[in-house]
Design a protein around this motif. Structure first.
Motif, PDB file in Angstrom:
ATOM      1  N   LEU B   3      30.035  42.331  40.682  1.00 25.95           N
ATOM      2  CA  LEU B   3      29.180  41.316  40.171  1.00 25.95           C
ATOM      3  C   LEU B   3      27.774  41.796  40.236  1.00 25.95           C
ATOM      4  O   LEU B   3      26.917  41.454  39.489  1.00 25.95           O
ATOM      5  CB  LEU B   3      29.285  40.096  41.071  1.00 25.95           C
ATOM      6  N   ASP B  56      23.664  37.890  33.043  1.00 24.77           N
ATOM      7  CA  ASP B  56      23.051  38.540  34.195  1.00 24.77           C
ATOM      8  C   ASP B  56      23.261  37.730  35.472  1.00 24.77           C
ATOM      9  O   ASP B  56      22.954  38.195  36.557  1.00 24.77           O
ATOM     10  CB  ASP B  56      21.551  38.774  33.951  1.00 24.77           C
ATOM     11  N   ASP B  57      23.727  36.551  35.327  1.00 24.98           N
ATOM     12  CA  ASP B  57      23.973  35.718  36.500  1.00 24.98           C
ATOM     13  C   ASP B  57      25.363  36.023  37.056  1.00 24.98           C
ATOM     14  O   ASP B  57      26.363  35.747  36.398  1.00 24.98           O
ATOM     15  CB  ASP B  57      23.889  34.242  36.095  1.00 24.98           C
ATOM     16  N   PRO B  58      25.401  36.557  38.228  1.00 28.79           N
ATOM     17  CA  PRO B  58      26.709  36.960  38.771  1.00 28.79           C
ATOM     18  C   PRO B  58      27.648  35.787  39.038  1.00 28.79           C
ATOM     19  O   PRO B  58      28.864  35.911  38.904  1.00 28.79           O
ATOM     20  CB  PRO B  58      26.357  37.680  40.072  1.00 28.79           C
ATOM     21  N   THR B  59      27.055  34.679  39.404  1.00 28.10           N
ATOM     22  CA  THR B  59      27.883  33.506  39.665  1.00 28.10           C
ATOM     23  C   THR B  59      28.610  33.091  38.391  1.00 28.10           C
ATOM     24  O   THR B  59      29.827  32.910  38.381  1.00 28.10           O
ATOM     25  CB  THR B  59      27.010  32.335  40.163  1.00 28.10           C
ATOM     26  N   CYS B  60      27.854  32.969  37.334  1.00 26.28           N
ATOM     27  CA  CYS B  60      28.463  32.550  36.070  1.00 26.28           C
ATOM     28  C   CYS B  60      29.464  33.569  35.574  1.00 26.28           C
ATOM     29  O   CYS B  60      30.528  33.217  35.058  1.00 26.28           O
ATOM     30  CB  CYS B  60      27.387  32.379  35.002  1.00 26.28           C
ATOM     31  N   LYS B  62      31.288  35.553  37.220  1.00 27.39           N
ATOM     32  CA  LYS B  62      32.539  35.476  37.968  1.00 27.39           C
ATOM     33  C   LYS B  62      33.332  34.240  37.560  1.00 27.39           C
ATOM     34  O   LYS B  62      34.555  34.290  37.424  1.00 27.39           O
ATOM     35  CB  LYS B  62      32.223  35.442  39.466  1.00 27.39           C
ATOM     36  N   ILE B  63      32.628  33.179  37.375  1.00 27.25           N
ATOM     37  CA  ILE B  63      33.321  31.948  36.990  1.00 27.25           C
ATOM     38  C   ILE B  63      33.956  32.101  35.615  1.00 27.25           C
ATOM     39  O   ILE B  63      35.111  31.733  35.396  1.00 27.25           O
ATOM     40  CB  ILE B  63      32.340  30.753  36.999  1.00 27.25           C
ATOM     41  N   LYS B  66      37.004  34.201  35.675  1.00 33.31           N
ATOM     42  CA  LYS B  66      38.157  33.497  36.224  1.00 33.31           C
ATOM     43  C   LYS B  66      38.724  32.512  35.216  1.00 33.31           C
ATOM     44  O   LYS B  66      39.920  32.419  35.017  1.00 33.31           O
ATOM     45  CB  LYS B  66      37.735  32.765  37.502  1.00 33.31           C
ATOM     46  N   MET B  67      37.850  31.808  34.589  1.00 36.43           N
ATOM     47  CA  MET B  67      38.312  30.808  33.632  1.00 36.43           C
ATOM     48  C   MET B  67      39.024  31.458  32.461  1.00 36.43           C
ATOM     49  O   MET B  67      40.063  30.994  32.003  1.00 36.43           O
ATOM     50  CB  MET B  67      37.124  29.995  33.115  1.00 36.43           C
ATOM     51  N   VAL B 152      29.706  25.837  32.140  1.00 31.77           N
ATOM     52  CA  VAL B 152      30.775  25.934  31.161  1.00 31.77           C
ATOM     53  C   VAL B 152      32.085  25.480  31.786  1.00 31.77           C
ATOM     54  O   VAL B 152      32.410  25.843  32.897  1.00 31.77           O
ATOM     55  CB  VAL B 152      30.920  27.386  30.678  1.00 31.77           C
TER      56      VAL B 152
END
Lengths: 152, 682
Positions: B3, B56-60, B62-63, B66-67, B152
């Motif tokens: 990430l 560039d947002d690692p959180t997004c 990753k989400i 996964k989705m 999202v």
């Protein structure tokens, strides 16, 4: 040693308060649903990523505000990022602060921005603690052999 | 997966690449496809869709990963735009769709979008926490297929495959312009379509419509037969609401699509619908003056209408047969309407709108035609309300309206639009448009007409009874049909009201009312014919037609008389619409211009845009629907200026009738599934 049922009950209660107090919102619930056996650490991993990223952002923002002339455009972009990440994970209170933060940026209100930055930091710490407790409860349940109850 | 920083390109394969490849090959009609079976794709699709996510947002990131994996897609993550571009370039056919964030440090998301569009021509979905209109607009103008707002949700990601299919379809179309796409559609396509359209009436409607509107379709989409979206009244209402919310000037397909939030609806659908709608509006505004719109539909001036009464409900087919329809365009509408109504138009203008009100319905058609009629008949003219036959126009059906329709014939359509539009705003708006609603009935708006109670429904009922079908085709305009009375009110009715024709449709547009009214209408003569025809103006249809044919005026035209019929008619043909009609009628009462319920069936429109009139917008958002139809509306009797010739209209009408319970084809006329004016044997 608490029984599985007790642990589960604790877990549910705790989770419920997190939602009712606004620390987490439905988005987090959605994410919880995504987790499955193939990737049991998905949520934990995700939250760590979020928290790490938040820390980084806060540091960047602190630096930005220490400049002689604050570049609100840049600051805005970072706050925007912060908002996106926190909303994606469901950290509602953090997102709210980011929203106010954005507004202050638009107005180029330094005091307002600084205050928001402080709040954002504070909320991140709070939610981190909440997550820690939550995951610990989960771990305890799993260790005891139980399963984590799904929040409706 | 990483990430963190650096370039992260992680490929998570959910499905064997072969599946993707095979899908690709089939879909792409020749795209290289890595191999893999090509047969299995349809079944697997959209599983295995290869998605490249850039954020560039690692959180997004990753989400999203996964989705997407949960959707059985193959995901590759990237946190740098440059890296993503490199990756894309290195694997030309390695991805099916790209999802990119808007704000990225190394490259603006829109730039990336442009690059991808130029170099690889892949569908790109933009994403951001920023939902401001300007940004979304930027996405649209830069060619993004879609725009997702963070956070999202997985539901939003599940349907991204539609963009891939769509793009491929367009590509095919380009590749085989000559080969009639219709037949040629890549074999796999239908599969995709089916999978894509499952749950939508598209397919059904489409199939039907395709057959019916082959010609039209060809015009629109040369080789490929794209799945047609049936702009049901509801859908149209949503559309109109979205447009209003955005402001007609600022309404762009992308944003409208977002606001509508209709799964499966594509930007293209919205775009074409919007185009029609715009035309409709233009027409409406053009024909503000009374009678403008209505006349359009009314179609043949009295000539036809005299028989209108007979038309009502009768024989659209007869009309068609009589060849009146032939005249369609300005007359055609009338004719169609007439046909729908009962086809009295045997004389050249089938639509002869004996009833001035009817004119409203038909106002789309040539104003001139109507004028004649008006003068003659419109017994109702007392109302002198412009017949709002046009869908947009609040058809107060009053005779006056009818007259006005006449005059502005063309406008009627346009006015209808206005009306229609107005309706959206507040139904009564149309009334204002309709000029003098005076009676309130005429107005298609249904809602606006206070009196409409009678009139409108009457019309519709009349219409329904009459020709049953008639309106469908012509009724596009049915604005008020619902509620029974209100609908038809198109100016035409105003007479009816008095005469009692007032379309009692009331309440249940259903045909039942119509019957009753029809009888009454008959008496009025004017009304009758008009009503029957117009009765139902599938407001919705209008758009359908528009969509399909490119704005048919039909919406407007029918409005006048058909409106009522629409409902009944619609009901009939559209079966679904039928119910809708009823419902629509109800709508009418609620002062909404109810475009023919048929419209709602949505399916119809696209298919059968028969000539135009079909769209009697019965109610439902008569305005809305009409608007569409009105677009083309050009009030001249060509409800469907572009595509539907009179024959089409007639066909459509006939079809509606048939469908309906004997009336032509149900819906599809203007969007009703059933109606296909085209079917009308002209």
């Amino acid at each position: 040693m608490a029984s599985i049922a007790q642990l589960q009950k604790q877990f549910i209660e705790y989770t419920t308060t997190l939602y009712s107090e606004g620390y987490l919102n439905d988005q987090f619930k959605q994410l919880q649903k995504l987790q499955d056996e193939s990737d049991p650490n998905f949520l934990v991993g995700l939250v760590s990523v979020f928290l790490e990223d938040s820390e980084k952002l806060i540091k960047i923002l602190e630096t930005a505000f220490k400049q002689k002339t604050v570049d609100y455009e840049q600051v805005s972009l970072h706050v925007h990022r912060f908002k996106g990440g926190s909303s994606s994970i469901g950290a509602q209170r953090v997102t709210s602060v980011c929203v106010s933060f954005m507004n202050y940026c638009k107005e180029k209100n330094l005091d307002g921005c600084l205050w928001c930055l402080q709040q954002a930091n504070h909320e991140c710490i709070l939610v981190r603690n909440k997550f820690e407790v939550l995951f610990r409860l989960e771990q305890q349940i799993l260790k005891a052999g139980g399963s984590i109850p799904m929040m409706e | 997966m990483n990430l963190g920083g650096g370039q992260v390109v992680n490929k998570q394969s959910m499905m064997p690449s072969s599946s993707c490849a095979s899908w690709k090959s089939t879909a792409g009609g020749g795209s290289s496809g890595g191999g893999g079976g090509d047969g299995g794709v349809p079944d697997q699709f959209p599983a295995g869709l290869r998605v490249l996510v850039v954020d560039d947002d690692p959180t997004c990131l990753k989400i999203l990963e996964k989705m997407l994996r949960n959707c059985n897609y193959e995901v590759t993550k990237c946190n740098r735009a440059e890296v993503a571009l490199t990756h894309l370039r290195e694997n030309k056919n390695g991805f099916d769709v790209v999802i990119s964030d808007v704000h990225m440090p190394d490259m603006d998301g829109f730039k990336l979008l442009e690059h991808i569009g130029i170099e690889m021509d892949l569908p790109v979905i933009m994403m951001s926490a920023d939902d401001s209109k300007s940004v979304v607009m930027k996405g649209v103008t830069h060619g993004a297929c879609d725009y997702l707002i963070k956070p999202v949700r997985i539901e939003a990601l599940r349907n991204i495959w539609q963009h891939v299919v769509r793009k491929r379809k367009h590509e095919w179309k380009d590749f085989e312009p000559s080969a009639s796409a219709d037949e040629q559609k890549p074999p796999e396509e239908p599969d995709y379509s089916s999978s894509a359209n499952e749950g939508h009436n598209w397919k059904n409607t489409k199939r039907r419509k395709e057959e019916d509107d082959e010609a039209e379709e060809r015009d629109d989409s040369s080789s490929l037969k794209k799945p047609r979206v049936v702009w049901s009244v509801e859908l149209h209402q949503q559309f109109v609401a979205a447009v209003n919310q955005l402001g007609i000037d600022k309404a762009v397909p992308k944003k409208i699509l977002e606001l509508m939030n209709v799964p499966g609806l594509t930007r293209e659908n919205v775009a074409s619908h919007l185009q029609k709608y715009r035309l409709y509006l233009r027409r409406l505004s053009g024909s503000q003056h009374p009678g403008g719109m209505n006349t359009g539909f009314m179609g043949s001036p009295e000539a036809g209408y005299g028989s209108i009464s007979s038309l009502n409900g009768l024989d659209l087919q007869a009309l068609a047969a009589s060849g009146q329809l032939g005249q369609l365009p300005p007359q055609s509408l009338a004719t169609l309407q007439a046909a729908a109504l009962g086809r009295s138009n045997n004389s050249k203008s089938p639509i002869s709108v004996p009833v001035i009100d009817q004119r409203n319905i038909f106002s789309f058609e040539n104003p001139k035609r109507y004028t004649e009629v008006q003068s003659q008949h419109l017994p109702n003219s007392s109302n002198s309300k412009p017949m709002n036959l046009l869908p947009g126009i609040p058809t107060n059906m009053e005779p006056k309206q009818f007259v006005s329709l006449h005059q502005s014939g063309q406008h009627s359509f346009g006015s209808m639009n206005n009306q229609v539009l107005i309706q959206m705003g507040g139904q009564n708006q149309i009334q204002s448009q309709t000029q003098s609603q005076g009676q309130g009935q005429g107005q298609v708006q249904v809602s606006t007409n206070p009196h409409h109670g009678l009139r409108q429904p009457v019309l519709s009922s009349e219409m329904l009874t009459r020709g049953g079908v008639v309106d469908l085709a012509t009724t596009v305009y049915n604005p008020v049909v619902s509620q029974a009375s209100s609908l038809v009110d198109f100016s035409m009715n105003h007479k009816t009201d008095s005469s009692g024709n007032s379309y009692p449709l009331g309440g249940s547009l259903g045909i039942s009312n119509i019957t009753s009214t029809s009888s009454t209408l008959q008496g009025d003569v004017n009304l009758d014919t008009k009503v029957s025809r117009r009765g139902i103006v599938p407001s919705y249809d209008i758009f359908n037609d528009l969509n399909q044919n490119g704005y048919r005026d039909w919406g407007l035209q029918d409005v006048g008389g058909l409106t009522f019929d629409q409902s009944p008619v619609l009901l009939q043909h559209n079966r679904p619409s039928g119910q809708e009609i009823g419902g629509q009628n109800r709508n009418l009462t609620s002062n909404k211009v109810i475009f023919s319920p048929g419209v709602e069936t949505g399916a119809h429109r696209n298919g059968s845009n028969i000539g135009q009139p079909r769209n009697s917008y019965v109610g439902e958002n008569p305005l809305r629907v009409k608007a569409e139809s009105l677009n083309d509306g050009s009030s001249h009797n060509t409800l469907y200026p572009d595509h539907y010739s009179q024959d089409d209209l007639l066909t459509a009408i006939l079809k509606q009738q048939q469908q309906q319970e004997g009336v032509g084809q149900p819906e599809n006329e203007f969007g009703f599934d059933g109606y296909a004016l085209d079917n009308l044997p002209v």
